[in-house]
Write an enzyme that holds these catalytic residues in place. Structure first.
Site, mmCIF file in Angstrom:
data_model
loop_
_atom_site.group_PDB
_atom_site.id
_atom_site.type_symbol
_atom_site.label_atom_id
_atom_site.label_comp_id
_atom_site.label_asym_id
_atom_site.label_seq_id
_atom_site.Cartn_x
_atom_site.Cartn_y
_atom_site.Cartn_z
ATOM 1 N N HIS A 1 -41.901 29.675 -13.499
ATOM 2 C CA HIS A 1 -41.653 31.095 -13.770
ATOM 3 C C HIS A 1 -40.463 31.609 -12.963
ATOM 4 O O HIS A 1 -39.903 30.917 -12.112
ATOM 5 C CB HIS A 1 -42.899 31.939 -13.505
ATOM 6 N N CYS B 1 -47.286 27.429 -8.242
ATOM 7 C CA CYS B 1 -46.283 27.536 -9.288
ATOM 8 C C CYS B 1 -44.931 26.980 -8.837
ATOM 9 O O CYS B 1 -44.720 26.665 -7.668
ATOM 10 C CB CYS B 1 -46.113 28.993 -9.705
#
Length: 344
Positions: free
Chosen positions: A291, A318
């Site tokens: 992301h 992430c």
């Protein structure tokens, strides 16, 4: 009458010669024989070459960027050291991808995000880690995993398979217990069908994002031909840090892009309060997404870049990118048709 007799004799003689003719005793032009032998040797060599498993040396990896912002060189300075893109490891993984796709197969993904398909049963040999979560003998946590049983045994699973792991379906996915051959993991196993998402036999994995947790970078590669791959981007990234109970390392392995969110909202640690969002999020395992830069407010504008990219692991699992690069991956890597390979 003489002419008839002479003609009959010639026909009779020709018939006898034809019956007694032995092709093996005929003279064969040596040059023609060598040419035929050479062609047969080449044919056999080409056939063996097609069957031979691909290696890193077979991979042709060139650079043709589709995204050219914040681009890093193959080797680059970092503080008082040098970091790099591990192209040798990347080629090894690309050869593996080439090999498992050479044989037609029906593919499936293991899925159990937030235990939505039920908590996996206890494996035969398990242990609790320092934050009291159960793991198997390989260190794979029970939470969000699928149980993998030895074929024909249903008493207890042997290991856990990570959410997002890729496998080949060996049986129908409608059976109570589905048999799988691992791609992301080794061996042949069975698991309850509720943990399996079949994605079919026409899937091709020609788009791969490589995340390097050692060098804190990300490289995307696209297949353009037999053993031919093109680098589409080379960027800094920030992976997950081991800081339980909220932050975890980005797990190593091969995963399938499963889900996308234009805005991935996240909670403030230890609360149910939404703290902000990360743009252009592509989920590949558990709660791990590729992301963009996280915001500190749900109403904030997208942040393009951060000083922390390419430094040290600091996310919750992430892989953090420049937001425009996260958008490139978001658009380029199609759901269930792209892989994320995490290396160290």
């Amino acid at each position: 009458m003489r002419i008839y007799f002479r003609l009959s004799f010639l026909i009779f003689a020709a018939a006898i010669w034809s019956c007694n003719r032995n092709p093996q005793t005929e003279t064969i032009d040596p040059a023609e024989q060598r040419k035929a032998d050479s062609l047969e040797t080449i044919r056999k060599a080409e056939e063996e070459a097609r069957k031979r498993p691909r290696t890193a040396d077979d991979i042709k990896l060139s650079k043709e960027l589709s995204y050219d912002k914040h681009t890093l060189e193959e080797t680059y300075p970092y503080q008082d050291t040098t970091r790099r893109f591990q192209l040798d490891k990347i080629k090894e993984k690309l050869a593996y991808v080439e090999n498992f796709q050479r044989t037609p197969a029906s593919y499936a993904i293991l899925q159990n995000r937030k235990n939505k398909n039920r908590e996996a049963p206890l494996v035969k040999n398990y242990h609790r880690n320092e934050y009291k979560l159960i793991s198997d003998s390989l260190g794979t946590e029970r939470y969000q995993a699928a149980p993998l049983y030895a074929v024909g045994e249903t008493e207890a699973p042997i290991i856990y398979g990570r959410d997002g792991a890729l496998a080949k379906l060996l049986t129908s996915d409608t059976l109570d217990m589905v048999q799988l051959e691992g791609v992301s993991f080794e061996g042949t196993w069975e698991t309850p069908k509720r943990y399996v998402k079949a994605i079919g036999d026409s899937v091709t994995f020609h788009h791969i994002a490589f995340v390097d947790v050692t060098n804190q970078n990300i490289l995307t590669a696209e297949r353009t031909g037999d053993c031919e791959w093109v680098i589409r981007s080379m960027n800094p990234a920030t992976s997950g840090v081991h800081k339980p109970p909220y932050a975890h390392e980005t797990p190593l392995g091969i995963f399938v892009v499963q889900e996308k969110k234009n805005k991935m909202f996240y909670l403030k640690d230890g609360t149910n309060t939404i703290h902000g969002y990360a743009p252009y999020a592509s989920r590949f395992t558990n709660g791990a997404y590729i992301h963009g830069i996280p915001t500190q407010s749900v109403n904030a504008s997208i942040i393009e870049h951060s000083w922390s990219l390419g430094t040290t692991p600091r996310s919750h699992m992430c892989v953090r990118n420049a937001s425009s690069h996260a958008k490139f991956v978001y658009d380029w890597a199609k759901t269930f048709n792209a892989l994320v390979i995490v290396i160290e």
